[in-house]
Enzyme design. Sequence first.
Site, short mmCIF file in Angstrom:
data_model
loop_
_atom_site.label_atom_id
_atom_site.label_comp_id
_atom_site.label_asym_id
_atom_site.label_seq_id
_atom_site.Cartn_x
_atom_site.Cartn_y
_atom_site.Cartn_z
N GLY A 1 12.52 -31.91 -10.92
CA GLY A 1 12.91 -30.70 -11.27
C GLY A 1 12.86 -29.64 -10.10
O GLY A 1 12.06 -29.80 -9.05
N LEU B 1 6.52 -29.52 -5.88
CA LEU B 1 7.23 -29.60 -4.53
C LEU B 1 6.43 -28.22 -3.70
O LEU B 1 6.61 -28.37 -2.37
CB LEU B 1 8.53 -29.63 -4.71
CG LEU B 1 9.25 -30.87 -4.93
CD1 LEU B 1 10.80 -30.72 -5.23
CD2 LEU B 1 8.93 -31.99 -4.18
N HIS C 1 7.59 -26.27 -16.71
CA HIS C 1 6.88 -26.23 -15.36
C HIS C 1 7.91 -25.53 -14.53
O HIS C 1 7.63 -24.51 -13.77
CB HIS C 1 6.80 -27.45 -14.58
CG HIS C 1 6.27 -27.65 -13.14
ND1 HIS C 1 5.03 -28.02 -12.61
CD2 HIS C 1 7.08 -27.35 -12.22
CE1 HIS C 1 5.12 -28.02 -11.36
NE2 HIS C 1 6.35 -27.36 -11.07
O1 GNR Z 1 8.74 -33.49 -8.78
C1 GNR Z 1 8.07 -32.58 -9.71
N1 GNR Z 1 7.29 -33.54 -10.51
C2 GNR Z 1 6.27 -32.99 -11.61
C3 GNR Z 1 5.60 -34.02 -11.96
C4 GNR Z 1 4.92 -33.57 -13.25
C5 GNR Z 1 5.15 -32.21 -13.61
C6 GNR Z 1 5.99 -31.60 -13.14
C7 GNR Z 1 6.65 -31.82 -12.03
S1 GNR Z 1 7.82 -31.01 -11.33
C8 GNR Z 1 8.01 -31.37 -9.72
C9 GNR Z 1 9.04 -30.61 -8.95
C10 GNR Z 1 8.73 -29.23 -8.74
O2 GNR Z 1 8.01 -28.78 -8.25
N2 GNR Z 1 9.55 -28.27 -9.74
O3 GNR Z 1 9.36 -27.15 -9.78
NI NI Z 2 7.11 -26.86 -9.22
#
Ligand code: GNR
Ligand code: NI
Length: 182
Positions: free
Chosen positions: A46, A92, A133
Site C-alpha cells: 500500500g 515504507l 494503515h
Molecule cells: O508494505 C507494507 N506492508 C504492510 C504490512 C502490514 C501492515 C501494513 C502494511 S502497509 C506497508 C506499505 C506502507 O507503508 N504503506 O503506507
Molecule cells: Ni505506511
Amino acid sequence: MAQLPILEYPDPRLRIRAEQVTEFDAELAQLVADLFETMYEAPGIGLAATQVNVHRRVLVVDVSEERNEPICLINPEIVHADGKVSYEEGCLSVPDVFEAVERAERIKVRACDKRGETFELEAEGLLAICIQHEMDHLEGKLFVDYLSTLKRDRLKKKALKKAKRDVADREPEASNASAPLI
Ligand code: GNR
Ligand code: NI
C-alpha cells in the site's frame, strides 16, 4: 510515470493532514499512476500520497500475491467497522520496524475512483488492515503511534541517527563544516 521518493519517520511532513480531492483531472490520474509505480517498485502492499509528500486524500493498495489487483481509494471514508485483529505491521516510511497493531477486522469503505465515481468496498483480512494503515497516513498518523512511549522513543532515536547518517552520506563536506580544519 515516475517513481517518487518516500518520506521517512520522523520527517514532520508525515504529520500533515491530507486535503480532500475536488478535481478529478489528468494531474490526479498522474499522481495515481506514480503512486502505483512507487508502491510496486518499493515493494509495498500500500502507499498513501502523504508518504510521497503530496497532501491529498489518495491511497493505493494491492495485497494480492500476483500483484495484479490494484485498488485506488480517493477521499476514503470508513462507513462500517467491526471485529478486532492484531497484525505485525511494517511501513515504507519506517523501514525495518515490524510491530503488532490492533485494527478493525472488517470494514466497509466509501471512496471515489480516479474519475470521481463513488463506490463502496467491503474488506477483511490483510486488505482491511492495509486500508486502515493507509487511511491513518492521510491523517498524519503512523503505526508507531500505537506503540508504547518506550518503544516509540527507542525507534525515534534510531531513526534520527539513520537520518543523520543519510545526510552525511549525501553531503560529506556540509556535515563536516563545523569540524576543525587542522
Ligand atoms: O508494505 C507494507 N506492508 C504492510 C504490512 C502490514 C501492515 C501494513 C502494511 S502497509 C506497508 C506499505 C506502507 O507503508 N504503506 O503506507
Ligand atoms: Ni505506511
